[in-house]
Every structure is written in C-alpha cells, then in structure tokens.
Design a protein around this motif. Structure first.
Motif, PDB file in Angstrom:
ATOM      1  N   HIS A 105      -1.462  -1.026   0.739  1.00 50.47           N
ATOM      2  CA  HIS A 105      -1.368  -0.739  -0.648  1.00 50.47           C
ATOM      3  C   HIS A 105      -1.120   0.901  -0.422  1.00 50.47           C
ATOM      4  CE1 HIS A 105      -4.237  -3.779  -2.485  1.00 50.47           C
ATOM      5  NE2 HIS A 105      -4.802  -3.803  -1.264  1.00 50.47           N
ATOM      6  N   ASP A 106      -0.248   1.011   0.534  1.00 55.22           N
ATOM      7  CA  ASP A 106       0.212   2.341   0.732  1.00 55.22           C
ATOM      8  C   ASP A 106       0.629   3.111  -0.712  1.00 55.22           C
ATOM      9  OD1 ASP A 106      -0.359   1.769   3.326  1.00 55.22           O
ATOM     10  OD2 ASP A 106       1.306   2.038   4.217  1.00 55.22           O
ATOM     11  N   ALA A 107       1.580   2.476  -1.178  1.00 53.14           N
ATOM     12  CA  ALA A 107       2.150   3.246  -2.557  1.00 53.14           C
ATOM     13  C   ALA A 107       1.071   3.582  -3.371  1.00 53.14           C
ATOM     14  CB  ALA A 107       3.181   2.093  -3.104  1.00 53.14           C
ATOM     15  N   GLU A 108       0.271   2.694  -3.663  1.00 51.46           N
ATOM     16  CA  GLU A 108      -0.962   3.028  -4.400  1.00 51.46           C
ATOM     17  C   GLU A 108      -2.007   4.257  -4.059  1.00 51.46           C
ATOM     18  OE1 GLU A 108      -4.272   0.965  -7.485  1.00 51.46           O
ATOM     19  OE2 GLU A 108      -3.119  -0.451  -5.930  1.00 51.46           O
ATOM     20  N   VAL A 109      -2.044   4.179  -2.584  1.00 52.46           N
ATOM     21  CA  VAL A 109      -3.017   5.201  -1.797  1.00 52.46           C
ATOM     22  C   VAL A 109      -1.956   6.646  -2.470  1.00 52.46           C
ATOM     23  CG1 VAL A 109      -3.575   6.169   0.243  1.00 52.46           C
ATOM     24  CG2 VAL A 109      -3.813   3.878  -0.285  1.00 52.46           C
ATOM     25  N   VAL A 110      -0.886   6.568  -1.979  1.00 52.59           N
ATOM     26  CA  VAL A 110      -0.013   7.873  -2.065  1.00 52.59           C
ATOM     27  C   VAL A 110      -0.126   8.166  -3.563  1.00 52.59           C
ATOM     28  CG1 VAL A 110       2.156   8.858  -2.281  1.00 52.59           C
ATOM     29  CG2 VAL A 110       1.547   7.402  -0.381  1.00 52.59           C
ATOM     30  N   LYS A 111      -0.253   7.451  -4.616  1.00 49.98           N
ATOM     31  CA  LYS A 111      -0.119   7.736  -6.014  1.00 49.98           C
ATOM     32  C   LYS A 111      -1.399   8.230  -6.345  1.00 49.98           C
ATOM     33  CE  LYS A 111       0.468   5.443 -10.410  1.00 49.98           C
ATOM     34  NZ  LYS A 111       0.691   4.143 -11.294  1.00 49.98           N
ATOM     35  N   LEU A 112      -2.399   7.701  -5.945  1.00 48.17           N
ATOM     36  CA  LEU A 112      -3.836   8.372  -6.203  1.00 48.17           C
ATOM     37  C   LEU A 112      -4.084   9.708  -5.392  1.00 48.17           C
ATOM     38  CD1 LEU A 112      -5.994   4.858  -5.543  1.00 48.17           C
ATOM     39  CD2 LEU A 112      -5.830   6.052  -7.400  1.00 48.17           C
ATOM     40  N   LEU A 113      -3.229  10.035  -4.384  1.00 46.74           N
ATOM     41  CA  LEU A 113      -3.632  11.330  -3.710  1.00 46.74           C
ATOM     42  C   LEU A 113      -2.572  12.299  -4.455  1.00 46.74           C
ATOM     43  CD1 LEU A 113      -3.856  10.319   0.173  1.00 46.74           C
ATOM     44  CD2 LEU A 113      -5.575  10.788  -1.604  1.00 46.74           C
ATOM     45  N   ARG A 114      -1.574  11.990  -4.876  1.00 46.92           N
ATOM     46  CA  ARG A 114      -0.725  12.978  -5.465  1.00 46.92           C
ATOM     47  C   ARG A 114      -1.370  13.235  -6.956  1.00 46.92           C
ATOM     48  NH1 ARG A 114       4.442  14.161  -4.804  1.00 46.92           N
ATOM     49  NH2 ARG A 114       5.132  14.046  -6.789  1.00 46.92           N
TER      50      ARG A 114
ATOM     51  N   THR B  22       6.548  14.719   0.330  1.00 45.11           N
ATOM     52  CA  THR B  22       6.364  15.655  -0.615  1.00 45.11           C
ATOM     53  C   THR B  22       4.806  15.830  -0.678  1.00 45.11           C
ATOM     54  OG1 THR B  22       7.945  15.278  -2.174  1.00 45.11           O
ATOM     55  CG2 THR B  22       6.188  16.570  -3.032  1.00 45.11           C
ATOM     56  N   LEU B  23       3.864  15.062  -0.646  1.00 42.33           N
ATOM     57  CA  LEU B  23       2.602  15.464  -0.573  1.00 42.33           C
ATOM     58  C   LEU B  23       2.202  15.771   0.855  1.00 42.33           C
ATOM     59  CD1 LEU B  23      -0.326  14.987  -1.784  1.00 42.33           C
ATOM     60  CD2 LEU B  23      -0.418  12.637  -0.819  1.00 42.33           C
TER      61      LEU B  23
END
Length: 398
Positions: A340-349, A387-388
């Motif tokens: 779920h890497d893409a969703e993890v990054v989305k949540l953290l952003r 970016t994050l």
C-alpha cells in the motif's frame, strides 16, 4: 540520488558500537532476532511499536528519549518552533509554586483567555504561535498564583491547562524530558488546588509524558489513579474519566496485559458524553476508536488497526492535531500490511499538509519515509515520496 537517512537504525548502530556490543549481543539482551536488528540498522525494516523501541533502548542502557528524541531534528524542522523549546525550559525552571515571583504583566482575565487560546492553537497545529506564547504565559501564571490575592485558584487552574498544552506540544517535538517537567508542574498546581477533576487531568498529562519516556508501568498507575479519583456525574467528569480509562487500555497493551476491559469501559463513558472537549482532550466515540488503532498497532495487529480506521471519518475528528495522529496511524497500519505504498505516502503527505512540524518530527512518519525511500531507490521512487522525504530532511540532495 544520494541519500542521507538520519533514522533510528543509524542511531541504534552508533549506540551499539559505543556500548561495544555486537549485533548478536544486542539481540540476546533485547529479546529480538539478530536478523531483524540488522535490517533495522540498515534501514530495511522499520521500528513499528513502542515496546520494541523500549526493548532496544533498555538493552543499550539508554533512555527512550536518547533513542528517539529531538536530536533527529534537521534544518527542515521549523526553526522558530524549535527555538521556543529553550524559552519554555527557562520559563519552567525559573518559576515555581513555592515562593512569590515578580508582579504579573497581565490580568487574570487576560491570562485565562490566553490559556484557552493557546490550547486551541495547539489543536489547530499552529505550533509557531504556541511556541511563542507558552513561555510568557507560564511565567505570568506562576507570578499570579504565588502572589497574595483573590486570583490564586484561577491561576492554578490555568497552570494545569497551560502545562497540559506544553506537555503535549513538547512531546510532539521530541522534547520528552521537558514534557515531564511541564506535566509535573501542572500536577503540583492541581494538588494545591485540591480539586479531583484537575488532579485527574494533570495525571493524564503526566501519563502522556511518561509514555513518551518509556515508563509504561508508572504511566499506567497514574492513569488508573486519575480514573479512581472521579465519580463521574458531569460531562467534564465523564470525559476526563474516559480519557484516563482509555489511557490504561493503551498502557495495558504496552505492558503485555489485556486492554479489552478498559476499552469497553471507555466506550461506555464515551456514550455518556456529547463532546464538550473538557481540558481540550476531545474525548468521544471517535477518540476511543483512535486509541483502539494505536492499541492494535502496539499489539502487532495492523489488520485490526486498518479495520478500525475504516470506522473513522476525518471530519469527525475536530482537532487538527488529532487528525494528524489518525493519518499517521492509518499509514502505519497500511505500511505494516505491505503493498500500500502509494496510499501510505498519500496519507503522510496529507498529515504533513495539516501539521507539518509534528509530522516531520514524528518518529513513525520518519521511519516509514526512510524505509520507503530506501526501497524506492531501485526505481528512483515517486515524486510524492521524494518531496515528502525532502521536507523531512531525509535527503541530502535530489
């Protein structure tokens, strides 16, 4: 892409070598496998729960603050927010409740209003304003509390709230030792006030500081004491009682005990409240579910944490600071489940947008981004992740 990953794994390796321990010796003393520790040191695995961090810190004979404290802050951290920490330290150490100080510069009416304003600002993640306001507020409240006059009780009540705000603010920045000083000062004020509700509220702040320091057993005792002090009748009683009980559920899990009975008791208390936000704790059914997520993560049950996350709508969380905590915990659950890497990054952003200072200083967020970044080096990573990582100071260059 050159990477500089100032993460916990590197700190563990540094401290292990300082203690002249081999990986095998650290594994034996911590109860963790040599392979897992090697992965952590090399950034190929994340530290995903407090009890694991505590086991490593104990084996290295350092405090949890030494392992995960504010020494990870980088130039990407908000300099003005961090600059407030020494000023808050000076305000706490230069004042006390045992002797009179100077004449306060503000009226008690102004100080009461400022105490509530700063508490709200913290929940809005307006950390720069909180950092600027706390030193003067703490100082003036102490001067008022120790002066001979009719405002002493009101000043003591405001000290309990202001130090509660300071405790959570400092803890979010990694200054956990100073968070304890603030929390203990609030407890001193509450004891002088001799009001069970305020004593219970101050015990909550102390338990939160102790959790950050890894003193789980004492944190549990203080949270239990807070709950025992109250015989709930008012909304405020139920909210402080429920917050104390759900804290005991969390500390039970940290100590390896069953948290379910305390969770059920907290849920029952939440059913008796309408959300008056007593002492700015935001106790509610949604708040209990957030604690349930954290408890599931400590229980190595990311599936359950992710399931509970589905029961929570971000719009039902009134405080932006708690929204940030929810987004990070949701990311932790999905990160542990893998794929779920893409969703993890989305949540953290999203968390970084809501509360940049606390997201970038959050140990879980930094661990996840460091590990994702290392894995992403094989395919140059995604733009959002890079970016994050850069905003967190985890890249030396792009």
């Amino acid at each position: 892409m050159d990477n500089d990953l100032p993460n916990i794994g590197q700190e563990i390796r540094r401290l292990r070598k300082w203690r002249n321990l081999t990986l095998e010796q650290l594994a034996g003393q911590s109860g963790l496998s040599k392979g897992y520790l090697s992965k952590i040191e090399n950034g190929n695995a994340t530290l995903d729960k407090r009890t694991t961090m505590k086991a490593i810190a104990d084996a290295l004979r350092v405090s949890l603050a030494d392992l995960v404290g504010d020494h990870f802050l980088t130039e990407q951290s908000d300099g003005e927010v961090m600059a407030s920490v020494p000023d808050i330290r000076l305000a706490l150490l230069s004042t006390g409740l045992d002797s009179a100080g100077e004449a306060p510069q503000r009226t008690m009416l102004d100080l009461s209003a400022e105490t509530q304003r700063v508490a709200e600002l913290r929940q809005l993640c307006r950390d720069m304003e909180v950092g600027r306001a706390l030193p003067g507020l703490i100082t003036d409240l102490h001067f008022t509390a120790t002066a001979d006059g009719a405002n002493k009780a009101d000043a003591l009540r405001s000290i309990v709230q202001a130090t509660h705000t300071a405790t959570l603010f400092l803890k979010s920045l990694g200054a956990v030792d100073l968070a304890w000083v603030a929390a203990d000062r609030g407890h001193q004020a509450a004891v002088i006030l001799d009001d069970p509700l305020y004593v219970a509220a101050s015990e909550f702040a102390r338990s939160q500081a102790l959790i950050g320091l890894g003193a789980y057993q004492r944190a549990d005792r203080l949270a239990m004491h807070a709950a025992e002090l109250l015989r709930p009748t008012t909304e405020a009683d139920f909210e402080i009682y429920g917050t104390s009980v759900i804290t005991t559920a969390f500390t039970a899990q940290l100590r390896g005990d069953d948290p379910e009975e305390a969770i059920r008791e907290a849920q029952a208390a939440a059913a008796r409240t309408s959300g008056t936000n007593a002492f700015w704790m935001n106790f509610s059914r949604t708040n209990v579910n957030q604690w349930r997520m954290s408890i599931a993560l400590e229980a190595d049950d990311p599936v359950k944490a992710a399931e509970v996350a589905k029961e929570i709508r971000l719009s039902d969380i009134p405080a932006k600071s708690r929204q940030v905590a929810f987004l990070i915990d949701h990311a932790r659950a999905l990160h542990a489940l893998r794929g779920h890497d893409a969703e993890v990054v989305k949540l953290l952003r999203r968390a970084d947008k809501l509360g940049p200072t606390r997201t970038r200083n959050n140990v879980w967020a930094r661990e996840m981004v460091s590990e994702l970044l290392l894995r992403a080096r094989r395919d140059a990573g995604g733009a959002d992740l890079r970016t994050l990582a850069d905003r967190m100071g985890l890249l030396s260059s792009l």
